[in-house]
Structure formats: C-alpha cells, structure tokens
Design an enzyme around this catalytic site. Sequence first.
Site, PDB file in Angstrom:
ATOM      1  N   LYS A 152       1.034  -1.112   0.101  1.00  0.00           N
ATOM      2  CA  LYS A 152      -0.130  -0.082   0.063  1.00  0.00           C
ATOM      3  C   LYS A 152       0.844   1.108   0.232  1.00  0.00           C
ATOM      4  O   LYS A 152       1.448   1.659   0.704  1.00  0.00           O
ATOM      5  CB  LYS A 152      -0.852  -0.071   1.296  1.00  0.00           C
ATOM      6  CG  LYS A 152      -1.970   0.889   1.231  1.00  0.00           C
ATOM      7  CD  LYS A 152      -1.876   2.471   0.901  1.00  0.00           C
ATOM      8  CE  LYS A 152      -1.634   3.088   2.277  1.00  0.00           C
ATOM      9  NZ  LYS A 152      -1.556   4.665   1.634  1.00  0.00           N
ATOM     10  N   GLU A 227       9.371   2.463  10.924  1.00  0.00           N
ATOM     11  CA  GLU A 227      10.621   3.596  10.752  1.00  0.00           C
ATOM     12  C   GLU A 227       9.725   4.815  10.365  1.00  0.00           C
ATOM     13  O   GLU A 227       8.760   5.011   9.719  1.00  0.00           O
ATOM     14  CB  GLU A 227      11.247   3.157   9.137  1.00  0.00           C
ATOM     15  CG  GLU A 227      12.390   3.947   9.283  1.00  0.00           C
ATOM     16  CD  GLU A 227      12.417   5.269   8.605  1.00  0.00           C
ATOM     17  OE1 GLU A 227      12.541   6.219   9.373  1.00  0.00           O
ATOM     18  OE2 GLU A 227      12.331   5.278   7.454  1.00  0.00           O
ATOM     19  N   CYS A 261      13.110  12.071   6.882  1.00  0.00           N
ATOM     20  CA  CYS A 261      13.025  11.719   8.592  1.00  0.00           C
ATOM     21  C   CYS A 261      14.457  11.597   9.109  1.00  0.00           C
ATOM     22  O   CYS A 261      14.293  11.945  10.493  1.00  0.00           O
ATOM     23  CB  CYS A 261      12.128  10.227   8.378  1.00  0.00           C
ATOM     24  SG  CYS A 261      13.138   8.973   7.843  1.00  0.00           S
ATOM     25  N   GLU A 359       9.083  17.267  14.831  1.00  0.00           N
ATOM     26  CA  GLU A 359       9.420  17.070  13.587  1.00  0.00           C
ATOM     27  C   GLU A 359       8.802  17.947  12.605  1.00  0.00           C
ATOM     28  O   GLU A 359       7.487  17.796  12.475  1.00  0.00           O
ATOM     29  CB  GLU A 359       9.246  15.538  12.968  1.00  0.00           C
ATOM     30  CG  GLU A 359       9.809  15.174  11.647  1.00  0.00           C
ATOM     31  CD  GLU A 359       9.780  13.657  11.231  1.00  0.00           C
ATOM     32  OE1 GLU A 359      10.622  13.111  10.598  1.00  0.00           O
ATOM     33  OE2 GLU A 359       8.781  13.264  11.420  1.00  0.00           O
TER      34      GLU A 359
END
Length: 452
Positions: A152, A227, A261, A359
């Site tokens: 997906k 992750e 990231c 973040e």
Amino acid sequence: MDIEVVNPATGAVIGTVVAGTPADVDTAVAAAVAAFPAWSATSVDERVGVVRRIAEGLVERTAELAATMTAEMGTPLTFATKVQVPNPVGIANGVADVLEQGYFDGEEIGNSLVLREPIGVVAAITPWNFPLQQMVAKIVPALAAGNTVVLKPSELAPLTADLLASIVTASGVPEGVFSLVHGTGPVVGEALVSHPDVDMVSFTGSTKAGRRVSALAAETVKRVALELGGKSACVVLDDADLGRAVKIGVANAFMNNGQACSAWTRLLVPADRHDEALGLAVAAAAKYRPADPSDPTTRIGPAVSAAQRDRVVGYIRTGVEEGATLALGGPDAPLDQGSYVAPTVFGGVTTDMTIAREEIFGPVLSVMPYTDEDDAVRIANATIYGLAGAVFSADPDRALAVAKRLRAGQVDVNGGMFNTSAPFGGYRQSGNGREFGRFGLDEFCEVKSIQR
C-alpha cells in the site's frame, strides 16, 4: 473512486489511480496466502535472480522513475536521478549479495540446527518522501526471504509505485506473490494492518500513524517493523572545521526539500561561535533557491502538497512567536504558484522551543548553542526520537566517542557516506526494527531451532 495525483510545483493534476477498498485488500491477501507455499519453497538462487532482475529494471528505467518522482512529489530531478533511484538499486543488490553469502544456510548451536524461514504474508505500507527507496527496502528483502507481499503506497506518490510494480512483475515473480493496492491509510492501510491473514506489517511514516499501526496489529499479534519520525542533531565540536561542517549540515537538512526523516534539522554549535555558525548557515542556505524541480539545476523544490506546505509554515510562525531568531526565510511564499516553502534558518533555538522538539518535515534548520561537549550530547539526546545524527571534529577518535553517546540508530562522522547495506532504523519513537542488508532481511524471517 479515483485518487488524483497533483504536481506540487504547479498544482496541476497529472494522473489518477483507483482508490482501493477493504474488499480489494481481501482479494490481494487471499492471493498472497495462496501463493505463499510455492514461493517460500523456491530456491535461494531463484529468489536471488528475481532480486537482481528488479535491480536491473530500476537501472534501465532510471530516467522514467526519476521524472515521475519529481512530478508527483516535487523532489529535484537531479536528486531523484543521483539518489532516489541509485539508493534502491544499491539496496536490492545488497540483499542479493547477502543471500549469495549463505544467509539461509543455517547455523549449528550445540545439538540444534538454527534456520531462518519466511514469516508469511507481509503488508508493506510506504511513504511519499522517498517512495521508491522505501518500497524497495520492504518488498525486496521480503520477497528474498520467501514471503509474499501486499503493497500500500502513499496516495501522494502512487505513480512511482505503479512503475515499480511493473518492474517486479517483469522480474518473474508468480501471480499472487506481489500485489499492489492503492488507497488511503484509514481505508486500505487499516484493512491490511487488521487483516487476520497478514503475518507482518512493515510501515514507514509518521510517529502518530506508527502508533495506530502498532495498536491495530496488536489485536492479531502481528510482527511490526516501524520506521518513523526524527529530529536529528548535527553536533559540531569546538575543534571542527566550522565552515565545512555547517555547509554539509545545511545540505543534509535541506535534502529532498527538507522532507527526510533522517535530516539533521538541529545544528548544535559552540555557544561562543553561534553567531559565526549562524552566518555560515545563512550563506549556505541562501544558495537553495526554490525553483522548478524538473530543472536539473534546481536544488530545492516544493513541499509535497499544499497541506504539507501549510504545516511547515505553521511551524515557522511558531518559531518566531516563541522567540527564535529568524535569520533567513520565513512564512511568506517564495514563489507565486506551487506548494513552496522558503528555506528557513533559525538561530538561538533552545530545547524548550517547538521547532527544536517536533518534526517539521520541511526546509527549516534550527541552530542551537551548547556550552561544552557534555551539554552538546545532552541537547542532542533531548528528544523523543532517535533516528540519525552527525558529529564533526578534527579528531576522528573524539568524534567517534561522541557518536557512541548519541541515542540514534545511525550517526555520520565527519560527513561519512550513506551506506545502503548498513542497518537503517531508529531508537525510541523513531520506530523499531532495521532496514537494508542482512539486518533488513532479519526483519522478514522467523527463526527456528531443530534439536537433534
């Protein structure tokens, strides 16, 4: 229902894909279950051949893959060509190398034979920022280990997934071994994660979404590899070449339009050199001028979407409101059209500020002063994340010693190069599990001991 694919540089619709449903997930999973016995029984040599052919297909279609990623998620074409495609090629070949080195040969421990075996049906849920890399990092080792896979991809970068699917199909995998279902996380993603016949979920995305994946997967006690986000620190020690360290640090923070990231979004510098470092950062960042990402000279393109642009701009405004020094950039749009964010540098950032803790996922760098080496380590580790980091020093041994103290899954010393065969993953809320090479294969294997 169709999902429209929008070019974030222009706002134009460049394609559509059909949004999947839970029924489509059921069909794909059933095919994966049916295909698993035969695929898991194939020889290692056969699976190595499939992986090598996938790598060859990526190389052959580099230009098409790079242009597609640039069009649908705004990564600069040169970055796509030099990084977004070559990294997946290296990942795939690295997996094949590990298999050829006897990964599945088994190990004798006393009177036990220890074997690695495939887990079963793997659901791979991947992000938009490094779409090809993250798909390959999941699909290739999963298939190499003998699992079947249902993918997906992000609905923001589905066209790249279609290209990869054609490459995987052309590699010779039998029907049902690999399936692709487009759709949104709440519909297709949650149906996959909750499916009783899915044995493992490998997910890359936000920490918030990762928590949801973990909670849903726990109902059927699936294996989960995550992750997730990061807030990585680049620690410049007092003996480092400040100019070189800042230049590399800015490049890392702004790579892929700041949408990485593992980006070093916090630049930690000695307090007595803060102003000098800030000036150097501004000079380096000023060279990143937002422009058409399809132009080979462009170093920074748009945010992936208008929503992502607005999120990043909100953080920039918060940084100003909380007292950080806005040294470059700001919330104003740098171009008249597209989802662009002005490359932004803040100085005087402290650990209690939002821009130092959360973040942002955009081209925003926080320059933070520290008093001594211990203080630098304390600031670097003052985060819920632990994905990546960096250390710069004139003394390699000193840099290594500090790198060992950072609570992060990977740390670069003095600009060490990215390694697609070394383990990639994070500590704490950056996730669990590892990707790439032997450690990535481990995630997709069960371990069996047979006593004799």
